[in-house]
Design a protein around this motif. Structure first.
Motif, short mmCIF file in Angstrom:
data_model
loop_
_atom_site.label_atom_id
_atom_site.label_comp_id
_atom_site.label_asym_id
_atom_site.label_seq_id
_atom_site.Cartn_x
_atom_site.Cartn_y
_atom_site.Cartn_z
N ALA A 114 85.43 -42.08 32.67
CA ALA A 114 85.84 -41.75 31.31
C ALA A 114 85.14 -42.69 30.32
O ALA A 114 84.69 -42.28 29.24
N LEU A 115 85.04 -43.96 30.70
CA LEU A 115 84.32 -44.93 29.87
C LEU A 115 82.83 -44.61 29.83
O LEU A 115 82.18 -44.71 28.77
N ALA A 116 82.27 -44.21 30.98
CA ALA A 116 80.84 -43.90 31.05
C ALA A 116 80.46 -42.76 30.11
O ALA A 116 79.35 -42.73 29.56
N LEU A 117 81.38 -41.82 29.90
CA LEU A 117 81.11 -40.69 29.01
C LEU A 117 80.85 -41.14 27.57
O LEU A 117 80.17 -40.45 26.81
N TRP A 118 81.37 -42.30 27.22
CA TRP A 118 81.16 -42.82 25.87
C TRP A 118 79.82 -43.54 25.74
O TRP A 118 79.32 -43.72 24.64
N LEU A 119 79.25 -43.93 26.88
CA LEU A 119 78.08 -44.80 26.84
C LEU A 119 76.79 -44.16 27.36
O LEU A 119 75.70 -44.60 27.00
N LEU A 120 76.91 -43.13 28.21
CA LEU A 120 75.75 -42.54 28.86
C LEU A 120 75.68 -41.05 28.59
O LEU A 120 76.68 -40.43 28.22
#
Length: 204
Positions: free
Chosen positions: A167-173
């Motif tokens: 879920a965090l990765a969706l904000w960054l990648l």
């Protein structure tokens, strides 16, 4: 009455060493393939990959550094032997991940292939580490402790953590990279969830 011969068998130091080395090589190879496609995974390795992509920091150094706090937990919860093995395997995987870059250069790999091969290779590697009382640190240490104390499968613990991390990765990648990465994480956690049970691994 028939007694399972494995129930009283223990690995020799040589068997432990070769098992941990082979498992570490498999895990490092999986991470190398994942990194070649620009994908991420769950656990501490996934956190290290995200940080490496976003900041440009060296993955191996970040991976090793993130694991340091978990070694104290490993010592307290499962003893010095497990802690030493985890420290050794994290160090070995970190070193191998760097060593593979110049000798196994991958110009192009489809993200689906990278995800699937990573999930299988790293999943089997983690199984080997678990069987020889080792780990890749971080979340895998927590997962093993939870399984030992409460019987909750190690693979499912890692899967819960991975959901949060992705879920965090969706904000960054980019979204497509995260989706392919999710496939790799599902394969890896499936390998662990369906093949690692405390009652199956009676050799220590």
């Amino acid at each position: 009455m028939i007694t399972d011969p494995l129930s009283t068998h223990r690995y020799t130091p040589t068997q432990d060493l070769q098992g941990l080395v082979i498992a570490s090589v498999q895990a490092a190879l999986g991470l190398h393939l994942l990194r070649a496609a620009g994908l991420v995974t769950g656990g501490t390795a996934g956190t290290a990959l995200i940080l490496a992509y976003v900041t440009g920091w060296n993955f191996s150094l970040v991976f090793f550094g993130l694991n340091i706090p978990f070694f104290a937990l490993a010592w307290a919860a499962r003893g010095p032997v497990f802690c030493a093995k985890s420290l050794g395997t994290v160090t070995l995987v970190s070193a191998l991940a760097e060593a593979l870059k110049p000798v196994l250069h991958i110009d192009s790999i489809h993200p689906a292939a990278a995800a699937l091969l990573f999930g299988i290779s790293a999943g089997v590697g983690l199984l080997g580490l678990f069987r020889h009382s080792g780990s890749l640190g971080g979340v895998s240490i927590v997962a093993l402790i939870v399984q030992d104390r409460w019987g909750f499968r190690a693979g499912w613990t890692q899967a819960i953590h991975d959901v949060i991390l992705f879920a965090l990765a969706l904000w960054l990648l980019p979204v497509d990279r995260v989706m392919w990465s999710l496939l790799g994480a599902l394969v890896l956690n499936g390998v662990i969830a369906f093949n690692h049970r405390r009652d199956w691994y009676v050799v220590t």
